[in-house]
Write a protein that holds these residues in place. Structure first.
Motif, PDB file in Angstrom:
ATOM      1  N   ALA A   1       0.805  -1.222   0.000  1.00  0.00           N
ATOM      2  CA  ALA A   1       0.000   0.000   0.000  1.00  0.00           C
ATOM      3  C   ALA A   1       0.838   1.272   0.000  1.00  0.00           C
ATOM      4  N   TYR A   2       2.163   1.125   0.145  1.00  0.00           N
ATOM      5  CA  TYR A   2       3.025   2.308   0.266  1.00  0.00           C
ATOM      6  C   TYR A   2       4.134   2.304  -0.785  1.00  0.00           C
ATOM      7  N   LYS A   3       3.811   1.794  -1.949  1.00  0.00           N
ATOM      8  CA  LYS A   3       4.805   1.642  -3.007  1.00  0.00           C
ATOM      9  C   LYS A   3       5.444   2.968  -3.404  1.00  0.00           C
ATOM     10  N   SER A   4       4.688   4.044  -3.348  1.00  0.00           N
ATOM     11  CA  SER A   4       5.207   5.353  -3.749  1.00  0.00           C
ATOM     12  C   SER A   4       6.256   5.885  -2.778  1.00  0.00           C
ATOM     13  N   LYS A   5       6.336   5.295  -1.586  1.00  0.00           N
ATOM     14  CA  LYS A   5       7.293   5.754  -0.582  1.00  0.00           C
ATOM     15  C   LYS A   5       8.564   4.915  -0.564  1.00  0.00           C
ATOM     16  N   LEU A   6       8.626   3.898  -1.404  1.00  0.00           N
ATOM     17  CA  LEU A   6       9.750   2.965  -1.354  1.00  0.00           C
ATOM     18  C   LEU A   6      10.977   3.482  -2.101  1.00  0.00           C
ATOM     19  N   PHE A   7      12.136   3.207  -1.526  1.00  0.00           N
ATOM     20  CA  PHE A   7      13.413   3.483  -2.179  1.00  0.00           C
ATOM     21  C   PHE A   7      14.358   2.350  -1.829  1.00  0.00           C
ATOM     22  N   GLY A   8      15.050   1.824  -2.826  1.00  0.00           N
ATOM     23  CA  GLY A   8      15.870   0.648  -2.611  1.00  0.00           C
ATOM     24  C   GLY A   8      17.359   0.922  -2.504  1.00  0.00           C
ATOM     25  N   LEU A   9      18.039   0.072  -1.736  1.00  0.00           N
ATOM     26  CA  LEU A   9      19.500   0.098  -1.638  1.00  0.00           C
ATOM     27  C   LEU A   9      20.043  -1.235  -2.114  1.00  0.00           C
ATOM     28  N   SER A  10      21.025  -1.166  -2.989  1.00  0.00           N
ATOM     29  CA  SER A  10      21.719  -2.371  -3.426  1.00  0.00           C
ATOM     30  C   SER A  10      23.174  -2.246  -2.992  1.00  0.00           C
ATOM     31  N   ILE A  11      23.995  -3.251  -3.303  1.00  0.00           N
ATOM     32  CA  ILE A  11      25.382  -3.243  -2.852  1.00  0.00           C
ATOM     33  C   ILE A  11      26.164  -4.260  -3.675  1.00  0.00           C
ATOM     34  N   ASP A  12      27.456  -4.066  -3.798  1.00  0.00           N
ATOM     35  CA  ASP A  12      28.310  -5.018  -4.493  1.00  0.00           C
ATOM     36  C   ASP A  12      28.353  -6.334  -3.723  1.00  0.00           C
ATOM     37  N   ALA A  13      28.286  -7.440  -4.441  1.00  0.00           N
ATOM     38  CA  ALA A  13      28.207  -8.752  -3.796  1.00  0.00           C
ATOM     39  C   ALA A  13      29.442  -9.058  -2.948  1.00  0.00           C
ATOM     40  N   TYR A  14      30.612  -8.723  -3.450  1.00  0.00           N
ATOM     41  CA  TYR A  14      31.835  -9.008  -2.699  1.00  0.00           C
ATOM     42  C   TYR A  14      31.863  -8.214  -1.398  1.00  0.00           C
TER      43      TYR A  14
END
Length: 271
Positions: free
Chosen positions: A193-206
């Motif tokens: 219900a809060y998709k507009s508020k989402l922000f993602g963080l990714s990172i290098d696997a190593y």
């Protein structure tokens, strides 16, 4: 040998230290920063000057001093020390006084007279909110969140959430993306219900493998192949759901937070 840098302030010294760090980062040298906060009396100013002078005697090069002392008497006491003294307030306040045609208050601690202000209370509430909604531990009052960070475990969600709350008063929640989410091919249920508020963080696997190994050495959780699989699945999920994200590997918390504020169009002023 590292060059000693003193940060003097009649308050916490955080502002002066941030400024000094920004300036010193332009030089490929080692610096030892010593913050001397709450220099608000002649006795404290004299002790600070003595410490600076002692350091000058023990070092090959004289120390550097960044000061935000607003009391001119205390400032002159410090400027008498054997050091290169950089008066941050004088650099900016005097030209502003001339431009604005009024004299600055020169009141000690004025920048921190916020303990009873509405903005200060909002910041405390934001910190409490972020702590209560860390790592998906609660979805209560999630509608009050201004931004919700998502990403695999140990990708930087918690420190970013707390920084946004402490520095900008942003009510930030964060949720981990786990294998069960990838198997379902869907976001965690409470977030729909809060998709507009989402922000993602990714990172290098190593890098993720290194971070996880420090916490759980030898585990599948920290295995490089598992980290690669989780990151790939998380990015695929975020792209399918049109959720903006960034890679946190080579970014500071400050850079990540600034990007979040910009991407989520949160117009906030740092405290």
């Amino acid at each position: 040998m590292s060059l000693t840098v003193f940060i003097l302030s009649d308050g916490t010294g955080i502002t002066a230290e941030t400024f000094a760090h920004s300036i010193l980062s332009q030089f490929n040298l080692k610096f030892r920063l010593l913050r001397l906060p709450f220099i608000d009396s002649r006795i404290k100013a004299a002790l600070a000057a003595d410490r600076i002078n002692q350091t000058a005697l023990e070092s090959e090069r004289r120390p550097i001093v960044f000061t935000t002392l607003v009391d001119p008497v205390l400032n002159e006491m410090v400027k008498g020390a054997r050091a290169l003294v950089m008066d941050i307030f004088q650099t900016f306040v005097e030209p502003l006084e001339q431009e604005l045609g009024i004299e600055a208050s020169h009141a000690i601690g004025r920048g921190h007279w916020t303990a009873d202000s509405e903005a200060y209370c909002q910041r405390i509430e934001a910190i409490n909110f972020s702590l209560a909604h860390d790592d998906g531990q609660s979805d209560h009052n999630l509608e009050q969140a201004e931004v919700i960070l998502i990403g695999v475990s140990r990708s930087g969600k918690t420190p970013t959430s707390l920084y946004l709350a402490m520095q900008y008063g942003v009510r930030t929640a964060n949720y981990p993306l786990i294998p069960e989410d990838f198997e379902r091919g869907a976001l965690p249920g409470p977030l729909a219900a809060y998709k507009s508020k989402l922000f993602g963080l990714s990172i290098d696997a190593y890098r993720l493998s290194q971070i996880r190994a420090a916490r759980r050495p030898g585990s599948r959780y920290a295995a490089l192949e598992n980290c690669r699989a989780e990151i790939s699945a998380a990015q695929t999920l975020m792209e399918r759901e049109n959720i903006p994200y960034l890679c946190s590997t080579h970014k500071s918390i400050e850079e990540i937070a600034t990007t979040v504020l910009q991407e989520c169009k949160l117009e906030k002023v740092i405290y």
